[in-house]
Design an enzyme around this catalytic site. Structure first.
Site, short mmCIF file in Angstrom:
data_model
loop_
_atom_site.label_atom_id
_atom_site.label_comp_id
_atom_site.label_asym_id
_atom_site.label_seq_id
_atom_site.Cartn_x
_atom_site.Cartn_y
_atom_site.Cartn_z
N ARG A 244 0.87 -1.18 0.00
CA ARG A 244 0.00 0.00 0.00
C ARG A 244 0.90 1.22 0.00
O ARG A 244 1.95 1.23 0.67
CB ARG A 244 -0.91 0.03 1.24
N GLU A 273 -3.07 8.02 -3.59
CA GLU A 273 -3.68 7.58 -4.85
C GLU A 273 -4.98 8.33 -5.11
O GLU A 273 -5.76 8.53 -4.17
CB GLU A 273 -3.99 6.07 -4.79
N HIS A 291 -1.73 0.69 -9.77
CA HIS A 291 -2.37 -0.25 -8.83
C HIS A 291 -3.05 -1.43 -9.57
O HIS A 291 -4.27 -1.63 -9.44
CB HIS A 291 -3.37 0.48 -7.93
P1 NAP Z 1 -0.93 -11.60 4.80
O1 NAP Z 1 -0.96 -13.01 4.34
O2 NAP Z 1 -1.74 -11.22 5.99
O3 NAP Z 1 0.60 -11.20 5.04
C1 NAP Z 1 0.97 -9.99 5.63
C2 NAP Z 1 2.42 -10.03 6.06
O4 NAP Z 1 2.74 -8.76 6.63
C3 NAP Z 1 2.73 -11.08 7.14
O5 NAP Z 1 4.00 -11.61 6.88
C4 NAP Z 1 2.77 -10.25 8.43
O6 NAP Z 1 3.65 -10.79 9.38
C5 NAP Z 1 3.35 -8.95 7.90
N1 NAP Z 1 3.05 -7.84 8.82
C6 NAP Z 1 1.92 -7.61 9.51
N2 NAP Z 1 2.04 -6.51 10.26
C7 NAP Z 1 3.31 -6.05 10.06
C8 NAP Z 1 4.05 -4.97 10.59
N3 NAP Z 1 3.51 -4.14 11.50
N4 NAP Z 1 5.32 -4.79 10.16
C9 NAP Z 1 5.87 -5.65 9.28
N5 NAP Z 1 5.21 -6.70 8.74
C10 NAP Z 1 3.95 -6.90 9.14
O7 NAP Z 1 -1.40 -10.59 3.65
P2 NAP Z 1 -1.37 -10.81 2.05
O8 NAP Z 1 -2.62 -11.47 1.62
O9 NAP Z 1 -0.06 -11.39 1.67
O10 NAP Z 1 -1.47 -9.28 1.57
C11 NAP Z 1 -0.52 -8.33 1.98
C12 NAP Z 1 -0.92 -6.93 1.56
O11 NAP Z 1 -0.71 -6.78 0.16
C13 NAP Z 1 -2.41 -6.59 1.74
O12 NAP Z 1 -2.70 -6.17 3.06
C14 NAP Z 1 -2.63 -5.49 0.72
O13 NAP Z 1 -2.49 -4.22 1.32
C15 NAP Z 1 -1.51 -5.71 -0.30
N6 NAP Z 1 -2.05 -6.10 -1.63
C16 NAP Z 1 -1.86 -5.26 -2.70
C17 NAP Z 1 -2.32 -5.63 -3.94
C18 NAP Z 1 -2.12 -4.73 -5.13
O14 NAP Z 1 -2.98 -4.69 -6.00
N7 NAP Z 1 -1.02 -4.02 -5.22
C19 NAP Z 1 -2.99 -6.84 -4.12
C20 NAP Z 1 -3.17 -7.66 -3.02
C21 NAP Z 1 -2.69 -7.29 -1.77
P3 NAP Z 1 3.12 -11.85 10.48
O15 NAP Z 1 2.80 -13.11 9.72
O16 NAP Z 1 4.27 -11.99 11.40
O17 NAP Z 1 1.90 -11.23 11.08
#
Ligand code: NAP
Length: 326
Positions: A244, A273, A291
């Site tokens: 993000r 954005e 995005h």
């Molecule tokens: P996820 O499975 O929940 O993974 C999130 C990761 O971030 C986990 O490794 C978590 O660590 C870590 N994390 C959580 N809080 C943190 C902090 N304070 N500092 C550092 N690391 C932290 O999520 P996901 O499904 O992979 O998605 C991740 C993000 O990608 C979404 O939240 C979204 O904002 C973004 N996204 C963007 C797009 C796009 O179109 N560009 C598409 C999809 C997703 P722990 O496991 O230790 O909690």
């Protein structure tokens, strides 16, 4: 809105498959009519009034004002995204409104884009494309558009080895990169199989040739990468952000790219954005896309279908398929 039956309000036309699934719901469906733009805040506040379900995108802020405008009958907010930083979870929880997201169905598409951006920045693909389009004379030359050798042991630092981060690690492993990662799963057997080494954020910043961000946007990750963190990175390093926009201090990033304190960046997301920070567009050492992380056609179908299925479950009195836990 003078509904006799409470409606499902959808803030943007979804893919045809998801629209068909919406039409099968046992409730009237109202879709924001303009496919080219999100509803204005005023349109949103008006259209949500009396809705039993809201299907927003990440462009819509779901806060107390919007929930008040909707009314007490609202039962579910089915965000068409895995990230839910646009939803005030304290407010939805207080009112007993279910919130759902679309985890899992977009991991591969988003990881593909992240890795595509990594390669584009490392091998200066977009810059070279722009050069060729100028029509200037050129001939093969030993130092022309040289960049980072990704597959020769370059180190990738993954900030947030979750679902998407792990999918990026699988790609990096196939490219024989060294991989450092933060997050609980960095110490898992699955990560070890990919050669991932668990690291702190500082270690990732200092040792990586490319850093890819995959954490959610939360108060803790806002400006996680700011001036101090950029200063810790190698001057040859690249930053990829498909997480993000506000996870990175974009003004500090522009300064770092301008001064050469880091070598380049590739961004799918932006702090404000759809605005870009002044100067970002003009820099040659940044790749920018609007995005499109999850923009695989089948992925967008899957996201829309999952959101609609979450609405159907809640309206039928069943638990949502993919609830967000506050
Ligand atoms: P996820 O499975 O929940 O993974 C999130 C990761 O971030 C986990 O490794 C978590 O660590 C870590 N994390 C959580 N809080 C943190 C902090 N304070 N500092 C550092 N690391 C932290 O999520 P996901 O499904 O992979 O998605 C991740 C993000 O990608 C979404 O939240 C979204 O904002 C973004 N996204 C963007 C797009 C796009 O179109 N560009 C598409 C999809 C997703 P722990 O496991 O230790 O909690």
């Amino acid at each position: 809105m003078s509904n006799t039956r409470a409606h499902v309000y959808v803030t943007r036309r979804l893919t045809p498959a998801a629209m068909t699934r919406l039409s099968e719901l046992d409730a009237p469906v109202v879709v924001h009519p303009d496919p080219e733009r999100p509803p204005t805040r005023r349109e949103l506040l008006e259209s949500v009034r009396g809705a039993v379900a809201l299907v927003p995108l990440l462009t819509e802020r779901v806060d107390a004002e919007l929930l008040d405008a909707a009314g007490e009958q609202l039962r579910v907010v089915a965000n068409v995204a895995v990230g839910y930083d646009n939803v005030d979870l304290a407010e939805t929880a207080r009112r007993g409104i279910a919130v759902t997201n679309t985890p899992g169905v977009l991991d591969e598409a988003t990881a593909d884009l992240a890795f595509g951006l990594l390669l584009a920045a490392a091998r200066r693909i977009v810059e070279a494309d722009r050069f060729l389009r100028t029509g200037r004379p050129w001939a093969w030359a030993p130092t022309m558009f040289t960049g980072l050798d990704v597959s020769a042991g370059a180190t990738l630092g993954i900030v947030g080895l979750g679902r998407i981060g792990m999918a990026v690690a699988r790609r990096a492993h196939a490219f024989r990169m060294r991989i450092l990662a933060t997050g609980r799963r960095a110490s898992s057997p699955e990560a070890a199989d990919l050669g991932v080494v668990a690291a702190t954020l500082d270690e990732v910043l200092e040792r990586s040739d490319v850093i890819s961000l995959h954490c959610p946007l939360t108060p803790q990750t806002h400006h996680l990468v700011g001036p101090a963190e950029l200063a810790r990175m190698k001057s040859t390093a690249l930053l990829v952000n498909t997480a993000r926009g506000p996870v990175v201090d974009e003004a500090a990033l522009v300064d770092a790219l301008r001064s050469g304190s880091i070598a380049g960046a590739a961004l799918d997301v932006f702090e404000d954005e759809p605005q870009l920070h002044p100067g970002l567009r003009e820099l040659d050492n940044v790749v920018i896309v609007p995005h499109i992380g999850s923009a695989g056609a089948a992925t967008r179908d899957a996201m829309g279908l999952l959101a609609v299925d979450n609405v159907a479950a809640v309206l039928a009195g069943r638990p949502p398929l993919t609830p967000v836990e506050p």
